[in-house]
Design a protein around this motif. Structure first.
Motif, PDB file in Angstrom:
ATOM      1  N   UNK A 244      -1.034  -1.196   1.216  1.00  0.00           N
ATOM      2  CA  UNK A 244       0.098  -0.467   1.805  1.00  0.00           C
ATOM      3  C   UNK A 244       1.405  -1.102   1.358  1.00  0.00           C
ATOM      4  N   UNK A 245       1.448  -2.431   1.330  1.00  0.00           N
ATOM      5  CA  UNK A 245       2.652  -3.139   0.897  1.00  0.00           C
ATOM      6  C   UNK A 245       3.000  -2.814  -0.560  1.00  0.00           C
ATOM      7  N   UNK A 246       1.988  -2.740  -1.402  1.00  0.00           N
ATOM      8  CA  UNK A 246       2.232  -2.376  -2.810  1.00  0.00           C
ATOM      9  C   UNK A 246       2.824  -0.969  -2.891  1.00  0.00           C
ATOM     10  N   UNK A 247       2.271  -0.041  -2.110  1.00  0.00           N
ATOM     11  CA  UNK A 247       2.808   1.323  -2.123  1.00  0.00           C
ATOM     12  C   UNK A 247       4.238   1.361  -1.601  1.00  0.00           C
ATOM     13  N   UNK A 248       4.550   0.560  -0.588  1.00  0.00           N
ATOM     14  CA  UNK A 248       5.924   0.504  -0.071  1.00  0.00           C
ATOM     15  C   UNK A 248       6.865  -0.036  -1.143  1.00  0.00           C
ATOM     16  N   UNK A 249       6.426  -1.056  -1.886  1.00  0.00           N
ATOM     17  CA  UNK A 249       7.261  -1.621  -2.937  1.00  0.00           C
ATOM     18  C   UNK A 249       7.479  -0.644  -4.087  1.00  0.00           C
TER      19      UNK A 249
END
Length: 108
Positions: free
Chosen positions: A74-79
């Motif tokens: 999820x963090x990668x997608x947010x970035x």
């Protein structure tokens, strides 16, 4: 020890989210308000989701590791999504004829 790190990351995330919110309220125009919206929220998401992933790894099991990996995904997608969306919004504002604020003009 892990709990202290998790709480520290969550509190840092809250502080950065608050700073981003304050920037959105205080900055004078459309373009400058998007700066804290894009950057501060992404950084706050890093702190918050990192803290949650570490909390999930408190007791190591296959379920907790899988959940932590999902949180990091999820963090990668947010970035990827947050700066891209901010750029698209700025581009749409520019194409719509939104003029940037200059010093001496009233806030918009």
């Amino acid at each position: 020890m892990l709990d202290i790190i998790v709480v520290t990351l969550l509190v840092l995330g809250l502080i950065v989210f608050f700073g981003g919110s304050l920037g959105i309220v205080r900055f004078p125009d459309f373009y400058s308000r998007l700066h804290p919206a894009g950057k501060m929220d992404t950084l706050a998401s890093l702190f918050m989701l990192g803290g949650l992933a570490l909390y999930e790894l408190n007791d190591i099991s296959s379920t907790s590791v899988l959940t932590a990996l999902k949180i990091m995904l999820i963090l990668v997608f947010v970035f990827i999504a947050s700066p891209t969306a901010t750029h698209a919004i700025v581009d749409a504002g520019f194409r719509a004829g939104q003029k940037p604020w200059t010093q001496g003009q009233p806030r918009r």
